[in-house]
Design a protein around this motif. Structure first.
Motif, PDB file in Angstrom:
ATOM      1  N   GLU A 151      14.130  92.209  12.993  1.00 50.78           N
ATOM      2  CA  GLU A 151      14.952  92.991  13.916  1.00 50.78           C
ATOM      3  C   GLU A 151      14.231  93.068  15.259  1.00 50.78           C
ATOM      4  O   GLU A 151      13.233  93.778  15.405  1.00 50.78           O
ATOM      5  CB  GLU A 151      15.195  94.397  13.376  1.00 50.78           C
ATOM      6  N   ALA A 177      19.172  96.173  16.199  1.00 56.35           N
ATOM      7  CA  ALA A 177      20.054  96.492  15.074  1.00 56.35           C
ATOM      8  C   ALA A 177      20.750  97.839  15.247  1.00 56.35           C
ATOM      9  O   ALA A 177      21.747  98.116  14.565  1.00 56.35           O
ATOM     10  CB  ALA A 177      19.270  96.471  13.770  1.00 56.35           C
ATOM     11  N   ALA A 184      24.059  90.446  13.099  1.00 58.43           N
ATOM     12  CA  ALA A 184      22.931  89.674  12.581  1.00 58.43           C
ATOM     13  C   ALA A 184      23.307  88.198  12.590  1.00 58.43           C
ATOM     14  O   ALA A 184      24.442  87.827  12.294  1.00 58.43           O
ATOM     15  CB  ALA A 184      22.583  90.128  11.170  1.00 58.43           C
ATOM     16  N   TYR A 190      18.211  90.152  13.881  1.00 54.90           N
ATOM     17  CA  TYR A 190      18.845  90.624  15.109  1.00 54.90           C
ATOM     18  C   TYR A 190      18.010  90.180  16.303  1.00 54.90           C
ATOM     19  O   TYR A 190      16.820  90.490  16.394  1.00 54.90           O
ATOM     20  CB  TYR A 190      18.972  92.148  15.104  1.00 54.90           C
TER      21      TYR A 190
END
Length: 289
Positions: A151, A177, A184, A190
């Motif tokens: 992320e 995120a 995603a 992400y």
């Protein structure tokens, strides 16, 4: 003379030279953006954002330069009498990082002011940008890359006044995120890239950044609820631009118009610099209709 549609460039950044009435356009210009040995950075100049002279070589690495690939996203900022370029670099055995370079002229040549990047050496980082706070103190804002942490996140660190070192620990600004509009791309991955800080006429501090949404490459914004770089930051639930274009920055034209520049589309080798008029609104920024 080139037209904007003739220039292949990613991550466009415009420096406006008001004294000489010139726009300078920088960006990722290597033919092999994703693989192969990197050449350097080129730039263009214009009087009207449509007709461009160049390209001009503004940075070419010396033989002992530590990086040999992924020369990405150069920005140029005028700071204390000199021009400083913030750009991302990588080598096979070292993490990607933002290095700061310096020149006496907008078109260079630019030379590194330190031997290594300014971002944390154990982190995969990219797209560093300069921010000067209300006390005239410099900061670097950059992405901790999704390739390393899944992320992607954006951090800020204080810089020394000569821009040669960080003088604070990283401060987390946003997590990709957490934004409602992001998607995603693979198994919880992400993306974050292209951070840029903009202060509105009424003093609100906004963060532009790019990721992926259900319509492709997208630019979103976040707002600092304190008005300071430390935040806390709140995501705007709707993206600013969601039409397969991103890595944007904001500038005012020589006639005072607010302008967003991005590259679009996001597929190589078709990327071109795009210029879109903006307006300030109660919720931050919006494309001018």
């Amino acid at each position: 003379m080139l037209r904007s549609q003739d220039i292949r460039i990613r991550d466009p950044f415009v420096y406006v030279d008001k004294s000489n009435q010139i726009y300078y356009l920088y960006g990722t210009t290597d033919e092999n953006v994703w693989s192969g040995e990197a050449y350097g950075f080129q730039a263009y100049q214009s009087k009207d954002l449509e007709n461009w002279e160049g390209p001009y070589d503004v940075f070419k690495p010396q033989d002992d330069f530590w990086a040999d690939r992924h020369f990405w996203a150069p920005e140029v900022h005028y700071y204390r009498g000199s021009y400083y370029m913030f750009a991302s670099f990588k080598s096979e055995d070292k993490c990607r990082g933002t290095q700061i370079l310096k020149s006496d002229l907008p078109l260079g040549p630019y030379q590194p002011i330190t031997e290594e990047p300014i971002t944390p050496r154990e982190w995969e980082c990219l797209d560093g940008t300069l921010y000067i706070d209300g006390e005239e103190k410099p900061w670097i804002i950059y992405c901790h890359e999704w390739l390393q942490i899944t992320e992607g996140k954006i951090y800020a660190q204080k810089l020394s006044e000569d821009l040669r070192e960080t003088i604070s620990e990283p401060i987390l600004l946003i997590n990709a995120a957490d934004a409602k509009w992001t998607n995603a791309v693979n198994d919880g991955v992400y993306v974050t890239d292209g951070p840029y800080l903009y202060t509105t006429e009424n003093g609100e501090l906004l963060l532009l950044w790019s990721s992926h949404s259900d319509t492709g490459y997208t630019i979103g914004t976040a707002r600092s609820n304190s008005g300071h770089i430390e935040g806390p930051w709140e995501h705007n639930p709707l993206p600013l631009f969601a039409k397969d274009g991103g890595h944007g920055m904001v500038f005012k034209t020589l006639t005072g118009e607010l302008m967003l520049t991005i590259h679009s589309p996001n597929k190589s080798p078709n990327e071109r610099p795009i210029f879109i008029k903006l307006q300030e609104t109660d919720s931050g920024l919006a494309l001018l209709k």
